[in-house]
Design a protein around this motif. Sequence first.
Motif, short mmCIF file in Angstrom:
data_model
loop_
_atom_site.label_atom_id
_atom_site.label_comp_id
_atom_site.label_asym_id
_atom_site.label_seq_id
_atom_site.Cartn_x
_atom_site.Cartn_y
_atom_site.Cartn_z
N PRO A 1 0.81 -1.21 0.00
CA PRO A 1 0.00 0.00 0.00
C PRO A 1 0.84 1.26 0.00
CG PRO A 1 -0.88 -1.59 1.56
CD PRO A 1 0.44 -2.14 1.07
N SER A 2 0.40 2.21 -0.85
CA SER A 2 1.03 3.52 -0.89
C SER A 2 0.46 4.32 0.26
CB SER A 2 0.70 4.18 -2.22
OG SER A 2 1.12 5.49 -2.24
N SER A 3 1.32 5.00 1.01
CA SER A 3 0.87 5.57 2.28
C SER A 3 0.66 7.07 2.19
CB SER A 3 1.91 5.28 3.38
OG SER A 3 2.04 3.90 3.54
N ALA A 4 -0.57 7.48 1.92
CA ALA A 4 -0.92 8.88 2.07
C ALA A 4 -1.16 9.07 3.56
CB ALA A 4 -2.18 9.20 1.28
N LYS A 5 -0.30 9.83 4.21
CA LYS A 5 -0.35 9.92 5.66
C LYS A 5 -1.69 10.48 6.12
CE LYS A 5 3.90 8.57 5.75
NZ LYS A 5 4.26 7.21 6.11
N SER A 6 -2.44 9.68 6.83
CA SER A 6 -3.77 10.08 7.23
C SER A 6 -3.74 10.83 8.56
CB SER A 6 -4.67 8.85 7.34
OG SER A 6 -4.72 8.18 6.12
N SER A 7 -3.01 11.93 8.56
CA SER A 7 -2.91 12.71 9.79
C SER A 7 -3.27 14.15 9.51
CB SER A 7 -1.49 12.64 10.36
OG SER A 7 -0.57 13.14 9.43
N VAL A 8 -4.02 14.74 10.40
CA VAL A 8 -4.42 16.13 10.28
C VAL A 8 -3.44 16.97 11.07
CG1 VAL A 8 -6.28 17.76 10.73
CG2 VAL A 8 -6.81 15.41 10.08
N ALA B 1 -12.43 16.75 12.50
CA ALA B 1 -11.28 15.85 12.47
C ALA B 1 -11.66 14.44 12.01
CB ALA B 1 -10.62 15.79 13.85
N ALA B 2 -12.77 13.92 12.51
CA ALA B 2 -13.16 12.56 12.15
C ALA B 2 -13.46 12.46 10.65
CB ALA B 2 -14.38 12.13 12.96
N ALA B 3 -14.15 13.47 10.13
CA ALA B 3 -14.46 13.46 8.69
C ALA B 3 -13.19 13.59 7.86
CB ALA B 3 -15.42 14.61 8.37
N LYS B 4 -12.25 14.40 8.32
CA LYS B 4 -10.99 14.56 7.59
C LYS B 4 -10.22 13.24 7.55
CE LYS B 4 -10.36 19.51 8.46
NZ LYS B 4 -9.54 20.54 9.13
N ARG B 5 -10.25 12.51 8.65
CA ARG B 5 -9.58 11.21 8.66
C ARG B 5 -10.19 10.27 7.64
NH1 ARG B 5 -9.22 12.24 14.32
NH2 ARG B 5 -11.18 11.13 14.70
N LYS B 6 -11.50 10.32 7.48
CA LYS B 6 -12.17 9.47 6.50
C LYS B 6 -11.80 9.87 5.08
CE LYS B 6 -16.09 8.13 9.41
NZ LYS B 6 -17.56 8.16 9.59
N VAL B 7 -11.70 11.18 4.85
CA VAL B 7 -11.28 11.66 3.52
C VAL B 7 -9.90 11.12 3.19
CG1 VAL B 7 -10.65 13.68 2.15
CG2 VAL B 7 -12.69 13.75 3.59
N LEU B 8 -8.96 11.27 4.14
CA LEU B 8 -7.60 10.81 3.91
C LEU B 8 -7.53 9.29 3.78
CD1 LEU B 8 -5.60 13.18 6.28
CD2 LEU B 8 -5.79 13.29 3.79
N GLY B 9 -8.41 8.60 4.50
CA GLY B 9 -8.45 7.16 4.37
C GLY B 9 -8.85 6.73 2.97
N SER B 10 -9.86 7.40 2.39
CA SER B 10 -10.27 7.08 1.03
C SER B 10 -9.18 7.45 0.03
CB SER B 10 -11.57 7.83 0.68
OG SER B 10 -12.67 7.26 1.36
N TYR B 11 -8.51 8.58 0.28
CA TYR B 11 -7.43 9.00 -0.61
C TYR B 11 -6.30 7.97 -0.60
CZ TYR B 11 -3.72 12.00 -2.51
OH TYR B 11 -2.70 12.52 -3.27
N ASP B 12 -5.94 7.52 0.57
CA ASP B 12 -4.89 6.51 0.72
C ASP B 12 -5.27 5.22 0.01
OD1 ASP B 12 -2.56 5.28 1.57
OD2 ASP B 12 -3.34 4.80 3.56
N ARG B 13 -6.49 4.75 0.23
CA ARG B 13 -6.91 3.49 -0.37
C ARG B 13 -7.08 3.60 -1.88
NH1 ARG B 13 -9.28 3.25 4.77
NH2 ARG B 13 -11.19 4.30 4.11
N MET B 14 -7.48 4.79 -2.36
CA MET B 14 -7.55 4.99 -3.80
C MET B 14 -6.19 4.78 -4.43
SD MET B 14 -6.54 7.37 -6.29
CE MET B 14 -6.32 8.90 -5.39
N TRP B 15 -5.14 5.36 -3.80
CA TRP B 15 -3.78 5.17 -4.31
C TRP B 15 -3.38 3.70 -4.27
CZ3 TRP B 15 -0.40 7.99 -6.92
CH2 TRP B 15 -0.59 9.38 -6.98
N THR B 16 -3.70 3.02 -3.18
CA THR B 16 -3.34 1.61 -3.05
C THR B 16 -3.95 0.79 -4.18
OG1 THR B 16 -3.20 1.79 -0.65
CG2 THR B 16 -3.49 -0.42 -1.56
N GLY C 1 -22.42 8.06 2.41
CA GLY C 1 -21.54 7.88 3.55
C GLY C 1 -20.10 7.55 3.19
N GLN C 2 -19.78 7.42 1.90
CA GLN C 2 -18.44 7.06 1.46
C GLN C 2 -17.79 8.23 0.72
OE1 GLN C 2 -16.39 4.15 1.63
NE2 GLN C 2 -14.93 5.60 0.74
N TRP C 3 -16.57 8.58 1.13
CA TRP C 3 -15.83 9.62 0.43
C TRP C 3 -15.20 9.03 -0.83
CZ3 TRP C 3 -16.01 14.70 1.33
CH2 TRP C 3 -16.49 15.13 2.58
#
Length: 203
Positions: free
Chosen positions: A48-55, A65-80, A188-190
């Motif tokens: 997995p390519s690691s888009a750092k999911s940190s705000v 903050a919780a919503a931002k983490r979900k955005v970054l999670g989808s971004y990271d998984r999209m790259w993966t 409910g999915q970014w």
Amino acid sequence: MTPTAKTRDNLLRGRTLLIGTALVGCSVFVMTACSSGGDENPKASSTPSSAKSSVAPSNIADPDAAAKRKVLGSYDRMWTEQMKAYHKADEKGTDLQKYATLDALGQVRNDLARMREAGTVVRGDVEHSKTEVKSIDLSAKTPKASVKDCMDISGWQTYNTRDKRVQPMPPGQKTRYWATATAERWDGQWLITSLTPHGDDAC
């Protein structure tokens, strides 16, 4: 009210999620001179390519903050999932459709078809750092967010399976530069709707 699948298909307006190969002009990695325009052709790796999911830290609690983490999670998984596809020039066996808009996914498929035609695949991976949600609007009818990411392509290679050789990057190619992305929340999915490289803006 939750939109129907048909409504979602009609409304999503994803731009390109092209990762880039030597095959496609204005690709994310190869043609940095076209960093914000050109052909809108599209989209994370066996590892997995690691888009750092940190705000970015703050002394004040961030209500989003919780919503931002979900955005970054989808971004990271999209790259993966995207890198999985580019490693074999095939979308099969990936979950790209879970993290990209339908229009964007179509662009990925176009790019993969060009890769297969030219006999190329991707080796290596893309690294990410300083990844953060720059803006988020949860009050909109369709919640939206934007992401900024420092991409490192020093480990990226385009490999020609017919010639059995790595295709070199163009002279002067920057290996670390900024990219921005947009996302929308559906059911409910970014979902990532666009990815724009800024090849002249080193990070």
